[in-house]
Design an enzyme around this catalytic site. Structure first.
Site, PDB file in Angstrom:
ATOM      1  N   SER A 156      48.481  42.886  34.236  1.00  0.00           N
ATOM      2  CA  SER A 156      47.376  43.769  34.511  1.00  0.00           C
ATOM      3  C   SER A 156      46.471  43.015  34.130  1.00  0.00           C
ATOM      4  CB  SER A 156      47.074  44.425  35.085  1.00  0.00           C
ATOM      5  OG  SER A 156      45.822  44.647  36.363  1.00  0.00           O
ATOM      6  N   ASP A 250      49.145  41.741  46.697  1.00  0.00           N
ATOM      7  CA  ASP A 250      48.180  41.897  45.457  1.00  0.00           C
ATOM      8  C   ASP A 250      46.654  40.635  45.064  1.00  0.00           C
ATOM      9  OD1 ASP A 250      46.910  42.340  43.238  1.00  0.00           O
ATOM     10  OD2 ASP A 250      49.038  42.989  42.027  1.00  0.00           O
ATOM     11  N   HIS A 280      50.772  46.239  43.117  1.00  0.00           N
ATOM     12  CA  HIS A 280      49.658  45.979  42.079  1.00  0.00           C
ATOM     13  C   HIS A 280      49.834  47.736  41.267  1.00  0.00           C
ATOM     14  CE1 HIS A 280      47.406  44.152  38.847  1.00  0.00           C
ATOM     15  NE2 HIS A 280      47.031  45.290  38.885  1.00  0.00           N
TER      16      HIS A 280
END
Length: 313
Positions: A156, A250, A280
């Protein structure tokens, strides 16, 4: 409208529901302090422990602005082919050495590589480029400390930082040997692809992304800053071999595809895998969800392979 009932299996829904039991969907409306408290508690609830033979030492290095805390994971049966520099996720406002503690320990346990987790500075106390500067301090320290190649890995926000570091260091004598980016946000076009199809995905929405961007930048438009948005770079030549692994459900998934395409078009090596039906943050589901377990094995294999300077994709 995307039908997540069909895309997401029962195991993954159970993971989403468990996450939401600790982490309410409207958490971005809470204060930063409250968000951190919620996130840290959730991470503790999902903590899976250390594999046998893995130990950790917490230390710090000197950075240009302040000391940068780190946690170094070592395997009782080490593989000295490479060391892994890990940059954690959390939207640039959450997380630290404890939030991804077990993930780093498992990477160390399954690859044999030494893993160094970096506790970079968080927004809003420290706006961009503070996190990037700390990541650069860490790679420079690693390159000067270890007599083996350095591999970048992050999820991320951490994937964003890895890519930014890879772009900034490609001319260095000891540039990273490779990078493994796990559902990274790289500054892609928000008017197309997964940003549209999965704008309201479980676990992460486009509204969440806008919130994190605003907090990280202090609301200042920094379009074109490649240390913030690696996809804004005009030159994708000479980047390290890259494996991108994203979740289908996502909004960030298209960033993986776009980044892969830019590197390949520039003559480099890059592979992108979009994990079907995953969301995610699925690293925390790697022990409970079959799809996440298989994806984590893919991540481990990518780290192990790139660390040896090999390319099998």
């Amino acid at each position: 409208m995307t039908d997540y009932i069909k895309l997401i299996d029962a195991e993954t829904w159970a993971f989403i529901e468990r996450t939401n039991s600790y982490y309410p969907p409207d958490t971005i409306d809470y204060t930063i302090a409250q968000q951190r408290e919620i996130y840290d508690r959730m991470c503790r609830e999902f903590f899976a422990g250390y594999p046998q033979g893995v130990t950790a030492e917490t230390t710090a290095i000197a950075g240009p602005a302040c000391d940068v805390p780190m946690r170094i994971y070592r395997n009782a049966k080490p593989d000295h082919a490479a060391m892994v520099l890990y940059l954690h996720g959390g939207g640039f406002i959450l997380g630290g050495l404890d939030s991804h503690d077990d993930v780093c320990a498992e990477l160390c346990g399954r690859t044999g590589y030494e893993v160094v987790s970096v506790d970079y500075r968080l927004a809003p106390e420290h706006l961009h480029p503070a996190a990037f500067e700390d990541a650069m301090s860490a790679i420079e320290w690693a390159a000067g400390t270890y007599d083996r190649p350095v591999l970048l890995c992050g999820d991320s926000a951490g994937g964003n930082l890895c890519a930014a570091v890879a772009h900034a260091t490609r001319g260095h004598a000891k540039k990273p040997i490779g990078q493994v980016l796990i559902y990274p946000g790289l500054g892609g076009d928000r008017a197309r692809g997964s940003y549209v199809t999965h704008a309201e995905a479980p676990m992460l929405t486009v509204r969440d992304l806008e919130f994190y961007k605003h907090i990280r930048t202090g609301g200042v438009d920094q379009t074109g800053d490649i240390t913030l948005y690696p996809l804004a770079d005009a030159d994708f030549a000479n980047l390290p071999p890259t494996v991108l692994i994203t979740a289908q459900c996502d909004p960030l998934s298209s960033d993986g595809e776009a980044y892969r395409d830019r590197i390949v078009a520039a003559g480099g090596r890059a592979a992108w895998f979009e994990e079907p039906g995953l969301v995610h943050g699925y690293l925390r589901a790697r022990h409970a969800v079959g799809r996440a377990r298989a994806s984590f094995t893919r991540i481990v294999d990518a780290v192990a392979t790139l660390g040896k300077g090999a390319w099998t994709w």
